[in-house]
Design a protein around this motif. Sequence first.
Motif, PDB file in Angstrom:
ATOM      1  N   GLY A 159       0.824  -1.206   0.000  1.00  0.00           N
ATOM      2  CA  GLY A 159       0.000   0.000   0.000  1.00  0.00           C
ATOM      3  C   GLY A 159       0.853   1.248   0.000  1.00  0.00           C
ATOM      4  N   THR A 160       0.204   2.392   0.187  1.00  0.00           N
ATOM      5  CA  THR A 160       0.881   3.686   0.115  1.00  0.00           C
ATOM      6  C   THR A 160       0.494   4.539   1.311  1.00  0.00           C
ATOM      7  N   LEU A 161       1.474   5.236   1.867  1.00  0.00           N
ATOM      8  CA  LEU A 161       1.187   6.225   2.902  1.00  0.00           C
ATOM      9  C   LEU A 161       0.563   7.456   2.260  1.00  0.00           C
ATOM     10  N   LEU A 162      -0.535   7.958   2.850  1.00  0.00           N
ATOM     11  CA  LEU A 162      -1.188   9.171   2.351  1.00  0.00           C
ATOM     12  C   LEU A 162      -1.030  10.296   3.365  1.00  0.00           C
ATOM     13  N   HIS A 163      -0.695  11.466   2.876  1.00  0.00           N
ATOM     14  CA  HIS A 163      -0.568  12.656   3.727  1.00  0.00           C
ATOM     15  C   HIS A 163      -1.805  13.523   3.558  1.00  0.00           C
ATOM     16  N   ILE A 164      -2.410  13.934   4.702  1.00  0.00           N
ATOM     17  CA  ILE A 164      -3.611  14.773   4.672  1.00  0.00           C
ATOM     18  C   ILE A 164      -3.196  16.221   4.419  1.00  0.00           C
ATOM     19  N   ARG A 165      -3.564  16.734   3.227  1.00  0.00           N
ATOM     20  CA  ARG A 165      -3.260  18.129   2.908  1.00  0.00           C
ATOM     21  C   ARG A 165      -4.355  19.080   3.373  1.00  0.00           C
ATOM     22  N   GLY A 166      -5.578  18.592   3.438  1.00  0.00           N
ATOM     23  CA  GLY A 166      -6.701  19.423   3.864  1.00  0.00           C
ATOM     24  C   GLY A 166      -7.867  18.549   4.271  1.00  0.00           C
ATOM     25  N   LEU A 167      -8.679  19.064   5.211  1.00  0.00           N
ATOM     26  CA  LEU A 167      -9.827  18.296   5.700  1.00  0.00           C
ATOM     27  C   LEU A 167     -10.958  19.256   6.032  1.00  0.00           C
ATOM     28  N   ILE A 168     -12.137  18.971   5.511  1.00  0.00           N
ATOM     29  CA  ILE A 168     -13.322  19.789   5.779  1.00  0.00           C
ATOM     30  C   ILE A 168     -14.409  18.888   6.350  1.00  0.00           C
ATOM     31  N   TYR A 169     -14.974  19.299   7.490  1.00  0.00           N
ATOM     32  CA  TYR A 169     -16.058  18.541   8.103  1.00  0.00           C
ATOM     33  C   TYR A 169     -17.401  19.062   7.621  1.00  0.00           C
ATOM     34  N   THR A 170     -18.330  18.160   7.363  1.00  0.00           N
ATOM     35  CA  THR A 170     -19.703  18.529   7.052  1.00  0.00           C
ATOM     36  C   THR A 170     -20.481  18.630   8.370  1.00  0.00           C
ATOM     37  N   PRO A 171     -21.650  19.289   8.362  1.00  0.00           N
ATOM     38  CA  PRO A 171     -22.400  19.464   9.620  1.00  0.00           C
ATOM     39  C   PRO A 171     -22.742  18.169  10.343  1.00  0.00           C
ATOM     40  N   ASP A 172     -22.879  17.052   9.602  1.00  0.00           N
ATOM     41  CA  ASP A 172     -23.255  15.794  10.259  1.00  0.00           C
ATOM     42  C   ASP A 172     -22.052  14.937  10.646  1.00  0.00           C
ATOM     43  N   GLY A 173     -20.836  15.486  10.545  1.00  0.00           N
ATOM     44  CA  GLY A 173     -19.650  14.769  11.011  1.00  0.00           C
ATOM     45  C   GLY A 173     -18.851  14.061   9.935  1.00  0.00           C
ATOM     46  N   ARG A 174     -19.404  13.971   8.692  1.00  0.00           N
ATOM     47  CA  ARG A 174     -18.611  13.388   7.616  1.00  0.00           C
ATOM     48  C   ARG A 174     -17.462  14.341   7.271  1.00  0.00           C
ATOM     49  N   SER A 175     -16.489  13.846   6.521  1.00  0.00           N
ATOM     50  CA  SER A 175     -15.352  14.700   6.178  1.00  0.00           C
ATOM     51  C   SER A 175     -14.952  14.505   4.719  1.00  0.00           C
ATOM     52  N   ILE A 176     -14.562  15.609   4.109  1.00  0.00           N
ATOM     53  CA  ILE A 176     -13.989  15.612   2.758  1.00  0.00           C
ATOM     54  C   ILE A 176     -12.495  15.842   2.931  1.00  0.00           C
ATOM     55  N   VAL A 177     -11.704  14.844   2.529  1.00  0.00           N
ATOM     56  CA  VAL A 177     -10.270  14.859   2.831  1.00  0.00           C
ATOM     57  C   VAL A 177      -9.467  14.911   1.533  1.00  0.00           C
ATOM     58  N   ASP A 178      -8.528  15.835   1.486  1.00  0.00           N
ATOM     59  CA  ASP A 178      -7.607  15.941   0.345  1.00  0.00           C
ATOM     60  C   ASP A 178      -6.273  15.330   0.758  1.00  0.00           C
ATOM     61  N   THR A 179      -5.862  14.260   0.084  1.00  0.00           N
ATOM     62  CA  THR A 179      -4.622  13.566   0.437  1.00  0.00           C
ATOM     63  C   THR A 179      -3.738  13.413  -0.794  1.00  0.00           C
ATOM     64  N   ILE A 180      -2.482  13.079  -0.542  1.00  0.00           N
ATOM     65  CA  ILE A 180      -1.540  12.798  -1.627  1.00  0.00           C
ATOM     66  C   ILE A 180      -0.625  11.658  -1.195  1.00  0.00           C
ATOM     67  N   GLY A 181      -0.285  10.780  -2.148  1.00  0.00           N
ATOM     68  CA  GLY A 181       0.537   9.615  -1.846  1.00  0.00           C
ATOM     69  C   GLY A 181       1.973   9.976  -1.508  1.00  0.00           C
ATOM     70  N   GLN A 182       2.531   9.237  -0.533  1.00  0.00           N
ATOM     71  CA  GLN A 182       3.934   9.428  -0.154  1.00  0.00           C
ATOM     72  C   GLN A 182       4.728   8.148  -0.410  1.00  0.00           C
ATOM     73  N   ARG A 183       5.184   7.490   0.640  1.00  0.00           N
ATOM     74  CA  ARG A 183       6.015   6.301   0.521  1.00  0.00           C
ATOM     75  C   ARG A 183       5.175   5.038   0.356  1.00  0.00           C
ATOM     76  N   ARG A 184       5.809   3.995  -0.222  1.00  0.00           N
ATOM     77  CA  ARG A 184       5.188   2.674  -0.336  1.00  0.00           C
ATOM     78  C   ARG A 184       5.575   1.814   0.865  1.00  0.00           C
ATOM     79  N   PHE A 185       4.733   0.866   1.178  1.00  0.00           N
ATOM     80  CA  PHE A 185       5.035  -0.018   2.303  1.00  0.00           C
ATOM     81  C   PHE A 185       4.569  -1.443   2.012  1.00  0.00           C
ATOM     82  N   ARG A 186       5.127  -2.367   2.775  1.00  0.00           N
ATOM     83  CA  ARG A 186       4.741  -3.782   2.719  1.00  0.00           C
ATOM     84  C   ARG A 186       4.181  -4.173   4.079  1.00  0.00           C
ATOM     85  N   VAL A 187       3.045  -4.855   4.073  1.00  0.00           N
ATOM     86  CA  VAL A 187       2.389  -5.251   5.314  1.00  0.00           C
ATOM     87  C   VAL A 187       3.102  -6.456   5.920  1.00  0.00           C
TER      88      VAL A 187
END
Length: 693
Positions: free
Chosen positions: A523-551
Amino acid sequence: MFSEHHSSVLRKTRSRRRRSKRNQHQSIKSDHRTRINSPAVDRFHEILTDLKRPGSRFASYTINELEPICQQIAIQEMSSSTTTINIGSCPLVCIFCQHFIHEPITLYCGHTFCDQCINDEQLSSTINCPRCPHDIQGQVQSPIVHAREKSYRKNLFLHQLFDRSETLQTICENITSCRKGKKEYSKGNYQQAINIYSQILDKNNHDHLALYNRAKAYAAIKQFNHGLTDATHVVALKPHWTNGYICQGEILFDMNHFTAALRSSLKGLVIDPDNQMGKQTMARHLHAVLHNDDNNTDDKEIMSTMKKEFEQINKTSLVNETIMETMNSMTDTNSLTMCKSIQSSNSCFCLQFNSKKLNSRDFECSICVSLLWIPITTPCGHVFCRECLIRSVDNTQAQCPICKSSLEEFFPMLIRSYVNKTEIISKLIETYFPKEYHERQQLYEQDNIQGVSIPPSLINNTESTIFEIPIFVCVLILPHCACPLHVYEPRYRLMMRRANETETRTFGMCQFDGEIDTFADYGTLLHIRGLIYTPDGRSIVDTIGQRRFRVIERGMKDEYHTARVELIRDHQIEEHEFNDLFQFNRDTYNRVREWFDNLDSHRKTLIRQQVEEYPSCDDLIQGLVDGPSWTWIMLNVLPIEPILQYTALASQSLRIRLQMINDTIDFQLNQQQQQQQQQQSTTIISSNDDDDQ
């Protein structure tokens, strides 16, 4: 023997200290008599002279037009004053009435005031919380206005806590009696109100609220001298309380001492230049001064008032010191105060708060049954841990877990971090239970940070390191590629909040693998660049991929997936193949660019929407953990089968990825040629048909 000797020495020391302070006050008092014409009086006369100079336009102003003039004068005086105005550091003091917080209401900003002070009709309709920093005032709706509109209820947690202290109960009884006096005053029963206030003052002759209200009642029945004495005593007890000076000024005004009244109202407005009642009062006093010539009479009255004020301040200081010494002698030398400083007995209630009757279990959250961490007070007056309340709403409805009152308007403010921790409760816990507080902090970090927080050193580390991360099971994302997310499941809401509160704001993403019935091995590590909450608690998240990893190992935490992972990197490039791979990287980029430039406008638009900006060619250099970034972006854009994209993600060879891109471009070019040949054939056939006709 030792204890008796120690007590004797202590008594002698206190006696010497008392005599020393009494002598200091006497010397100050005699010195003051020789300097009664203070610079403050001189400045006041300069202001009056300027306002009343011949030809001044101020004499033609109405009272309403004088209000902004009064505010400007107060601001100038405040800036030139050398005295620091302290609005009150003790969290148990209500700033509006300068008394103990009775029937406490906690605002969403985390500060607490008396219920009657919050709902006082004399307060401005746009007033901000005086304890909040000025730089955040006005950015959101005033917490006081919001509490009025939403009918906030008293903080039940604090109310029950204060009821356990006998000293505070006595104070609250006096405040309750004071409110009964105010009711009698509002009905016009002034003498009855005076009797109630006098009974309070018989118990405590330094209760400034009783003195303040009795002064107003005396003024109502025209006993101005008695009223002025009480008002002057209030000013001495509370030199930084606007209402005391306004009351004093109004009584002087009713006695036709307009200049002295103006001086008092000015001193009150200097403390709070935005006070609407203060501006109106001073404007009325200034209007009277501009239209009456009573300077000689009022000069004497100003001097007389200043003498009375100083005498009251002198008496009050001595009484306060005696009270503080008595309280200190009755209190353990290691006692703690939430203020972290010893103030006068009229400005701080920390020492009167009986902490010995408190137990850490009194401060447990009713949801997690642990010590409150970041305590939040709901509009209905109940207190919970911030995270506990949010998780409760995540999994049920937007309502209070105890009384089921609706939190539909409060929850969006909470999730967007507009709601702050309740200051008093937080300070009580930190002050009186430091050990339990530290243990609770460790528990919080264990539950919410460990396994979520990824140190930057690990992300940037080129060596093989194994650590734990939260896993968002969704789709395949490649390094350097943007990934917008819509998070609505309660478990992932929790995971996203925890990740967003860490230093690196990072989490892992893997696609689901049907063959093993869980998330994939890479998989890939994602960095949160921005996050907006909606009134009911959901979130719109802007992310971008960083490093790869093995589980390495899979796990679960609070219903979302976790994994112990190892970051992977490309194999080291041998020196003999570096130049060849360097040129292969450039040639491949040029082929992709040429293919892109020959696309039709519609397909170009679709690709640009995916990549934010067409990538430039970053040359191959030694030490890159994932190789050139443009290759990952194009692997995400090109029409490549998901299984091949996953192969590229797991691959540690740049040559394999470049070859995949070249093979895809070859396939695309072949398709374009076939389409062109088909179009040409279609064109020839249609032209032959036209010739036959």
